[in-house]
Design a protein around this motif. Structure first.
Motif, PDB file in Angstrom:
ATOM      1  N   ALA A 158     114.588  69.371-166.745  1.00  0.00           N
ATOM      2  CA  ALA A 158     114.404  68.238-165.579  1.00  0.00           C
ATOM      3  C   ALA A 158     113.434  67.210-166.409  1.00  0.00           C
ATOM      4  CB  ALA A 158     113.710  68.924-164.455  1.00  0.00           C
ATOM      5  N   ASP A 217     112.296  65.947-159.102  1.00  0.00           N
ATOM      6  CA  ASP A 217     112.764  67.350-158.731  1.00  0.00           C
ATOM      7  C   ASP A 217     113.151  67.421-157.442  1.00  0.00           C
ATOM      8  OD1 ASP A 217     112.289  67.717-161.627  1.00  0.00           O
ATOM      9  OD2 ASP A 217     110.402  68.376-161.032  1.00  0.00           O
ATOM     10  N   ASN A 236     115.987  63.431-163.142  1.00  0.00           N
ATOM     11  CA  ASN A 236     115.117  64.201-161.952  1.00  0.00           C
ATOM     12  C   ASN A 236     114.534  63.486-161.181  1.00  0.00           C
ATOM     13  OD1 ASN A 236     112.907  63.542-163.861  1.00  0.00           O
ATOM     14  ND2 ASN A 236     111.853  65.644-163.341  1.00  0.00           N
ATOM     15  N   SER A 244     115.359  73.693-164.520  1.00  0.00           N
ATOM     16  CA  SER A 244     113.894  73.175-164.373  1.00  0.00           C
ATOM     17  C   SER A 244     113.377  73.051-165.706  1.00  0.00           C
ATOM     18  CB  SER A 244     113.195  74.647-164.008  1.00  0.00           C
ATOM     19  OG  SER A 244     113.404  74.712-162.610  1.00  0.00           O
ATOM     20  N   GLY A 273     117.451  67.687-159.527  1.00  0.00           N
ATOM     21  CA  GLY A 273     116.868  68.182-158.080  1.00  0.00           C
ATOM     22  C   GLY A 273     118.145  68.744-157.361  1.00  0.00           C
ATOM     23  N   ASN A 301     118.879  61.926-159.634  1.00  0.00           N
ATOM     24  CA  ASN A 301     118.032  63.139-159.602  1.00  0.00           C
ATOM     25  C   ASN A 301     119.246  64.331-159.764  1.00  0.00           C
ATOM     26  OD1 ASN A 301     115.949  65.116-159.439  1.00  0.00           O
ATOM     27  ND2 ASN A 301     115.532  64.516-157.488  1.00  0.00           N
ATOM     28  N   SER A 306     107.839  68.268-154.911  1.00  0.00           N
ATOM     29  CA  SER A 306     107.511  68.802-156.055  1.00  0.00           C
ATOM     30  C   SER A 306     106.448  67.805-156.729  1.00  0.00           C
ATOM     31  CB  SER A 306     108.821  69.130-156.940  1.00  0.00           C
ATOM     32  OG  SER A 306     109.466  69.919-156.356  1.00  0.00           O
TER      33      SER A 306
END
Length: 271
Positions: A231, A108, A237, A228, A250, A247, A50
């Motif tokens: 994040a 992510d 993240n 999301s 993620g 993270n 990502s």
């Protein structure tokens, strides 16, 4: 060119003092591909990030080895060695261990694909992509199994070891274990987000338990949308070799994606 790098790394190591694994890594943009060949076994590892810093072949630390399908130490790392097994045609473990001090960082998620012609694809396949920390327990991260011959795909918020397994556990038990793991991760979220995330997972689990597959997937989609949106803000993240637990966003996204796959698999193919 910084905008499009194609870098090659050839790594060799001994296996049983004879076999040599060749791992050829190419990098372009936010993707890396590792071509793996060892003792007649061939596979391809594809990583799609990502967001990532310092994505270079040498910064990924990719290696591979053949494993024994009867190795007690390895079998003890599987969820249920009587139902989850290493396919004899692909006894391959791939390790991704980015070294410290390179500036490598992912944010992510990273989409992981292990592709091989050594395994035949069929609809409703029981091949799954599993991931484990070094020496740790393997867990199912699959979010897609596609033809060509077999492409097992999954999403993760970090690294390190990957196996393709034949998983004959009931899909309901797999769903239950994935919910348990995801709820435990969500419980580590900051208090301002924890309640909403856990409630969305509870709603999804209730729907899944009652066979309401569409409602369960919708609740997980809402969960993913909230994760999301937070994040890098309310949720950490970033994964680095020296900070492997940073993270959370993620790992939540990855866990939800794998759950959606299993719920859809049960809807389409039964338990």
């Amino acid at each position: 060119m910084k905008s499009l790098q194609t870098l090659f790394a050839l790594l060799c190591f001994s296996l049983a003092a004879t076999a040599q694994a060749a791992v050829l890594v190419t990098v372009a943009g936010k993707s890396a591909t590792a071509e793996i060949a060892i003792a007649g076994v061939e596979a391809e590892l594809i990583l799609n990030f990502s967001d990532v810093d310092q994505l270079q072949a040498g910064n990924l630390g990719i290696s591979a080895q053949l494993v024994s399908v009867t190795d007690p130490a390895l079998l003890a790392r599987l969820p249920d060695a009587s139902l989850a097994s290493i396919p004899a045609a692909l006894p391959l473990m791939v390790t991704v261990e980015p070294p410290s001090g390179t500036g490598f960082a992912l944010r992510d998620t990273v989409r992981v694909e292990l592709h091989t012609h050594a395994l035949p694809y069929t609809a409703g396949s029981h091949f799954r992509l599993f991931k484990a920390p070094l020496g740790g327990q393997f867990v199912d991260i699959t979010d897609e199994v596609a033809p060509g011959s077999v492409r097992t795909r999954g999403t993760t918020g970090g690294f390190s070891q990957f196996l393709v397994l034949v998983d004959l556990r009931s899909t309901s038990s797999v769903i239950g274990s994935k919910f348990d793991a995801l709820q435990a991760r969500a419980a580590a979220a900051p208090s301002a987000l924890r309640g909403d995330l856990l409630q969305q997972l509870a709603d999804a689990r209730s729907a899944a338990d009652s066979g309401q597959h569409a409602a369960a997937i919708a609740a997980l989609d809402a969960f993913r949308a909230q994760v999301s949106s937070e994040a890098g803000l309310g949720l950490g993240n970033e994964w680095t070799p020296s900070q492997r637990s940073g993270n959370l966003a993620g790992e939540l996204l990855a866990g939800a994606s794998s759950l959606v796959y299993s719920i859809g698999y049960r809807r389409d193919y039964g338990d």
